[in-house]
Design a protein around this motif. Structure first.
Motif, short mmCIF file in Angstrom:
data_model
loop_
_atom_site.label_atom_id
_atom_site.label_comp_id
_atom_site.label_asym_id
_atom_site.label_seq_id
_atom_site.Cartn_x
_atom_site.Cartn_y
_atom_site.Cartn_z
N PRO A 325 11.00 -2.43 -5.13
CA PRO A 325 9.89 -2.99 -4.02
C PRO A 325 9.68 -4.63 -4.77
CG PRO A 325 9.65 -0.36 -5.41
CD PRO A 325 11.25 -0.79 -5.11
N LEU A 326 9.87 -3.95 -6.41
CA LEU A 326 8.64 -5.09 -6.98
C LEU A 326 9.89 -5.91 -7.00
CD1 LEU A 326 6.28 -6.77 -7.57
CD2 LEU A 326 6.44 -5.19 -9.26
N THR A 327 10.36 -7.35 -7.92
CA THR A 327 11.54 -7.95 -9.11
C THR A 327 10.79 -9.61 -9.69
OG1 THR A 327 12.79 -7.26 -7.12
CG2 THR A 327 13.65 -9.32 -8.50
N ALA A 328 10.47 -9.21 -10.23
CA ALA A 328 10.07 -10.91 -10.88
C ALA A 328 11.02 -10.82 -11.91
CB ALA A 328 9.45 -10.20 -12.61
N ARG A 329 10.76 -12.81 -11.43
CA ARG A 329 12.24 -13.23 -12.14
C ARG A 329 12.13 -14.39 -12.91
NH1 ARG A 329 14.40 -13.09 -5.90
NH2 ARG A 329 16.00 -11.85 -6.84
N GLU A 330 11.73 -14.56 -14.26
CA GLU A 330 11.91 -16.15 -14.81
C GLU A 330 10.76 -16.57 -14.54
OE1 GLU A 330 14.45 -19.97 -12.74
OE2 GLU A 330 16.36 -18.61 -13.64
N LEU A 331 9.26 -15.50 -15.38
CA LEU A 331 8.06 -15.57 -15.22
C LEU A 331 8.06 -16.42 -16.54
CD1 LEU A 331 6.91 -12.27 -13.85
CD2 LEU A 331 7.20 -14.48 -12.76
N SER A 332 6.92 -17.42 -16.82
CA SER A 332 6.16 -17.33 -18.00
C SER A 332 4.89 -18.27 -17.72
CB SER A 332 6.90 -18.96 -18.60
OG SER A 332 7.52 -20.36 -17.62
N GLY A 387 8.56 -2.64 2.15
CA GLY A 387 7.24 -1.59 2.09
C GLY A 387 6.17 -1.88 0.53
N LEU A 388 6.67 -2.91 0.16
CA LEU A 388 5.52 -2.75 -1.24
C LEU A 388 4.37 -2.46 -1.23
CD1 LEU A 388 5.50 -3.34 -4.37
CD2 LEU A 388 5.21 -5.99 -3.88
N LYS A 389 3.70 -1.79 -1.87
CA LYS A 389 2.44 -1.48 -2.40
C LYS A 389 1.86 -1.61 -3.53
CE LYS A 389 -0.65 0.04 0.92
NZ LYS A 389 -1.53 0.85 2.01
N ILE A 390 1.48 -2.20 -3.90
CA ILE A 390 0.73 -2.10 -5.30
C ILE A 390 -0.65 -0.99 -5.59
CG2 ILE A 390 -0.36 -3.79 -7.70
CD1 ILE A 390 2.58 -5.64 -6.05
N GLY A 391 -0.97 -0.20 -6.63
CA GLY A 391 -1.93 -0.02 -7.04
C GLY A 391 -2.29 -0.40 -8.31
N VAL A 458 -6.88 6.54 -3.33
CA VAL A 458 -6.78 6.40 -1.84
C VAL A 458 -6.23 5.55 -1.43
CG1 VAL A 458 -8.72 8.19 -1.86
CG2 VAL A 458 -8.74 5.06 -1.84
N SER A 459 -5.08 4.89 -1.90
CA SER A 459 -4.21 3.68 -1.96
C SER A 459 -2.57 3.77 -1.76
CB SER A 459 -4.23 2.84 -3.26
OG SER A 459 -3.04 3.28 -4.00
N SER A 460 -2.49 4.99 -1.39
CA SER A 460 -0.71 5.00 -0.75
C SER A 460 0.08 3.76 -1.30
CB SER A 460 -0.70 4.95 0.14
OG SER A 460 -0.89 3.92 0.82
N ALA A 461 -0.01 3.88 -2.48
CA ALA A 461 0.33 2.91 -3.46
C ALA A 461 2.38 3.31 -3.39
CB ALA A 461 -0.08 2.27 -4.66
N ASN A 462 3.11 2.63 -4.10
CA ASN A 462 4.07 2.94 -4.52
C ASN A 462 4.87 2.58 -6.01
OD1 ASN A 462 5.40 0.39 -3.15
ND2 ASN A 462 5.57 1.62 -1.26
N VAL A 463 4.46 1.61 -5.73
CA VAL A 463 4.52 0.62 -7.41
C VAL A 463 3.22 0.95 -8.41
CG1 VAL A 463 5.11 -0.99 -8.68
CG2 VAL A 463 6.26 -0.15 -7.04
N LEU A 464 2.72 1.45 -8.92
CA LEU A 464 1.37 1.61 -10.45
C LEU A 464 1.52 0.61 -11.26
CD1 LEU A 464 0.15 5.55 -9.91
CD2 LEU A 464 -0.45 3.15 -8.37
#
Length: 532
Positions: A325-332, A387-391, A458-464
Motif C-alpha cells: 500500500p505504500l512505497t517511497a523511492r529515493e527520498l532526500s 486502497g491506501l489509508k494512512i493513519g 476511527v480512521s480505518s487506516a491500513n498503514v499506521l
C-alpha cells in the motif's frame, strides 16, 4: 520559592482539586504524580503564573524556569545558540559582539572606530554576565542533552520537534532559575542524556517540581511527592523519596479502606438500632440522635478510592488494500545547507512491521511527515498503493486542530460517525460530558495523546505511521497502546525510544537513518532503540 494556599482548580465545570495547600522550598525536589488528565499540567501552569486558579492563591519568590510539554521556541529564525543564551539575556550581547566584529573589518576608519567602541562595551557587558564561561556552560548543557554542535548555529526552523524541545530544556537549565517546573523533561532524550539529566536535577540546590513517567528519574531525584488523587480532588503530600512513597501510599490506601469498613459497620449498627427504636414514640428522640451519630461517623471518613480509569484502545480493522500500500523511492531532504538524509527507499507491504532507528536529528520525524503527506521531499516521492489509508500519529500532535474542539477534531477524521457515536468513542478515551467541547489547544500532553489515538481508532487506516506513541502516557495507558500495537492487523511504521513498544511491534524490518539502510530485524538492533 512557591507557596500554595487553599487552591481550587477546575477544567470547565469539572473540579480537579480543592482546598489544596503546599510549599516548595529550596532543596525540595518534588515529583508531581497522578493519572493522565488529573490536572498535573494545569497545576504547573498555575505555579508558573501562566494560568489562574478558580480559587485560592499562589505566591512565589525568585525566578521560575518552566518547561511545558509543548515546545515554545519563539522566532523560528533565531539561532539555537542564541535561544539558549537568551535565558540570561546574553543573546543580545553576543549579537552586538558579532556585529561589531563585522564592522571592525570595514575599510572606513570611522566605521572601524565606532565598531571598536561598541565591541568594548559589548565585551564588558558579556563579562559582567559571566563572560565566555557562560557561553561554554550553555554549550556544555546543550551537548549533554543531545544537541549536536552543528545545530547550535542553525535557525530553530530547521530543527525537529524533539530537537526544539531539547533546546527549551537547555535554555531553562542554563537560566539559573531558583525553581524549576519541568513537565515530562525526558521526552525525546536518549539514554545518555537522561542519565545526565538525573544527575543534574539531583544536585539542583533550588526547588524542583517534575512531572514524569520515567520511574528511574523519580527514584534518582525526588525527595518529596505530591500525589494528585483525581477521585478525591485532593493532593496528598509525602515528604519522602519515591520508593518510600510507593510503600506509604499503599499503606495509606489500606488504612483508608479499613477505617471506612469500621465506620460503615458502626454506622449500620446505629442505624439498625435507631430504626427499631423509632417505632416507639418514647424513644424517637434517642433514635434520631443515633441516626445523627451514624451520619457523622460516615462524614469523618474518606470515600473509597475508585480505580483510575484507563482509555480503552483498539486500533481499527484495516480497510482492504493491495499487496504494497505504500512505497517511497529515493527520498532526500535538506534544510538549507544541512542534509538530513538522502536516497531513502522504503516499501511497506500489507501487514508489515517496520521500526525506524537513528540518532536524534537523523530525520526520523521528517521521514514520517513525508510518508504521511504533511511535508514534501526534495527528491524522489511517495507512491500510494491500491486502497491506501494512512493513519498518522505525530509526536508533537501538530495534526490536531487546536482551534477546534475535541469532538470536532474526531468528527473531521471520521465524518461517517453520528454525534452520539463520536461522543461514545471519546468517552472510551476518557473525554466525557463537557470535555468533548474543550478546544484541543487547552489539552494537556496526555490528553492530546488520547485524542490523537482516538482519531486513529476511527480512521480505518491500513498503514499506521506512529511517531513516539507512548510519550506522555501513564503506565496503564501505555500498556493499552502496546496491546493495540500487538493486535493491529494492518501495517505499522514506528519511531520510538520505548523498548517495550518495539517488543510489542515484533518488527520484521528496520530502517536506519540517515543512511537509509534497510535490513531484516534481529534482536541485535534492540540495543539501538534507547539511543535512537
Amino acid at each position: 520559592m512557591i507557596t500554595v494556599s487553599k487552591l481550587e482548580v477546575r477544567a470547565g465545570a469539572r473540579l480537579l482539586m480543592d482546598d489544596v495547600s503546599f510549599r516548595i522550598a529550596a532543596g525540595d525536589r518534588v515529583g508531581l504524580v497522578g493519572r493522565n488528565g488529573a490536572g498535573k499540567t494545569t497545576l504547573t501552569k498555575i505555579l508558573a503564573g501562566e494560568a489562574l486558579p478558580a480559587g485560592g492563591s499562589v505566591t512565589s519568590s525568585g525566578e521560575i524556569g518552566y518547561l511545558p510539554q509543548d515546545p515554545r521556541t519563539g522566532d523560528p529564525e533565531v539561532l539555537t545558540r542564541d535561544r539558549i543564551l537568551s535565558a540570561r539575556g546574553l543573546d543580545t550581547v553576543v549579537r552586538r559582539l558579532r556585529d561589531a566584529e563585522t564592522d571592525m573589518g570595514s575599510d572606513d576608519p570611522a566605521v572601524r572606530d565606532r565598531a571598536m567602541n561598541r565591541y568594548e562595551k559589548a565585551d564588558a557587558a558579556l563579562h559582567a554576565a559571566g563572560g565566555y564561561a557562560a557561553e561554554a556552560e550553555a554549550a556544555q548543557i546543550a551537548s549533554s542533552i543531545g544537541i549536536a554542535d552543528r545545530l547550535m548555529d542553525q535557525p530553530l526552523r530547521t530543527l525537529s520537534g524533539g530537537q526544539r524541545r531539547r533546546v527549551e530544556l537547555a535554555r531553562i537549565l542554563f537560566s539559573g532559575a531558583e525553581t524549576l517546573l519541568l513537565d515530562e523533561p525526558t521526552n525525546h532524550l536518549d539514554a545518555d542524556s537522561i542519565l545526565w539529566l538525573r544527575d543534574y536535577l539531583r544536585n539542583h540546590k533550588g526547588g524542583l517540581v517534575v512531572i514524569s513517567h520515567d520511574v528511574g528519574l523519580l527514584e534518582a531525584c525526588v525527595n518529596k511527592v505530591l500525589h494528585l488523587d483525581a477521585n478525591r480532588a485532593v493532593i496528598d503530600v509525602y515528604n519522602i523519596g519515591w520508593k518510600a512513597y510507593l510503600a506509604q501510599r499503599e499503606t495509606d490506601e489500606k488504612r483508608r479502606k479499613r477505617e471506612r469498613a469500621n465506620a460503615e459497620t458502626k454506622a449500620k449498627t446505629l442505624t439498625d438500632q435507631a430504626n427499631k427504636m423509632r417505632a416507639k414514640a418514647t424513644k424517637a428522640q434517642a433514635a434520631q440522635s443515633m441516626l445523627k451519630r451514624a451520619e457523622k461517623l460516615m462524614q469523618g471518613v474518606e470515600g473509597e478510592r475508585q480505580a483510575d480509569r484507563v482509555a480503552k484502545i483498539k486500533f481499527p480493522e484495516p480497510a482492504p488494500c493491495g499487496k504494497t500500500p505504500l512505497t517511497a523511492r529515493e527520498l532526500s531532504k535538506s534544510y538549507g545547507s544541512l542534509e538530513v538524509f538522502t536516497d531513502v527507499d522504503l516499501a511497506v507491504d500489507r501487514g508489515s512491521r517496520v521500526v525506524v532507528l537513528g540518532l536524534n536529528g537523523a530525520g526520523k520525524t521528517t521521514l514520517m511527515r513525508i510518508l504521511a503527506g504533511v511535508d514534501e521531499s526534495d527528491t524522489g516521492g511517495v507512491v500510494p498503493g491500491h486502497g491506501l489509508k494512512i493513519g498518522y500519529y505525530a509526536q508533537e500532535h501538530e495534526t490536531l486542530d487546536t482551534s477546534r474542539t475535541v469532538l470536532q477534531n474526531l468528527q473531521s477524521a471520521a465524518q461517517q460517525l453520528t454525534d452520539t457515536e463520536a461522543r461514545s468513542v471519546l468517552g472510551s478515551f476518557l473525554f466525557s460530558g463537557d470535555d468533548a467541547n474543550k478546544p484541543a489547544g487547552v489539552l494537556s500532553g496526555g490528553e492530546k495523546t488520547r485524542l490523537a489515538l482516538a482519531i486513529l481508532v476511527v480512521s480505518s487506516a491500513n498503514v499506521l505511521l506512529l511517531d513516539e506513541p507512548t510519550n506522555n502516557l501513564d503506565p496503564a495507558s501505555r500498556e493499552e497502546v502496546l496491546a493495540a500495537i500487538r493486535t493491529y492487523a494492518g501495517a505499522i511504521v514506528l519511531i520510538t525510544h520505548d523498548e517495550g513498544a518495539v517488543h510489542a511491534l515484533e518488527p520484521d524490518r528496520v530502517l536506519i537513518l540517515p543512511d537509509g539502510v534497510e535490513d531484516l530485524w534481529t534482536p541485535d538492533y534492540a540495543d539501538l532503540v534507547s539511543l535512537a
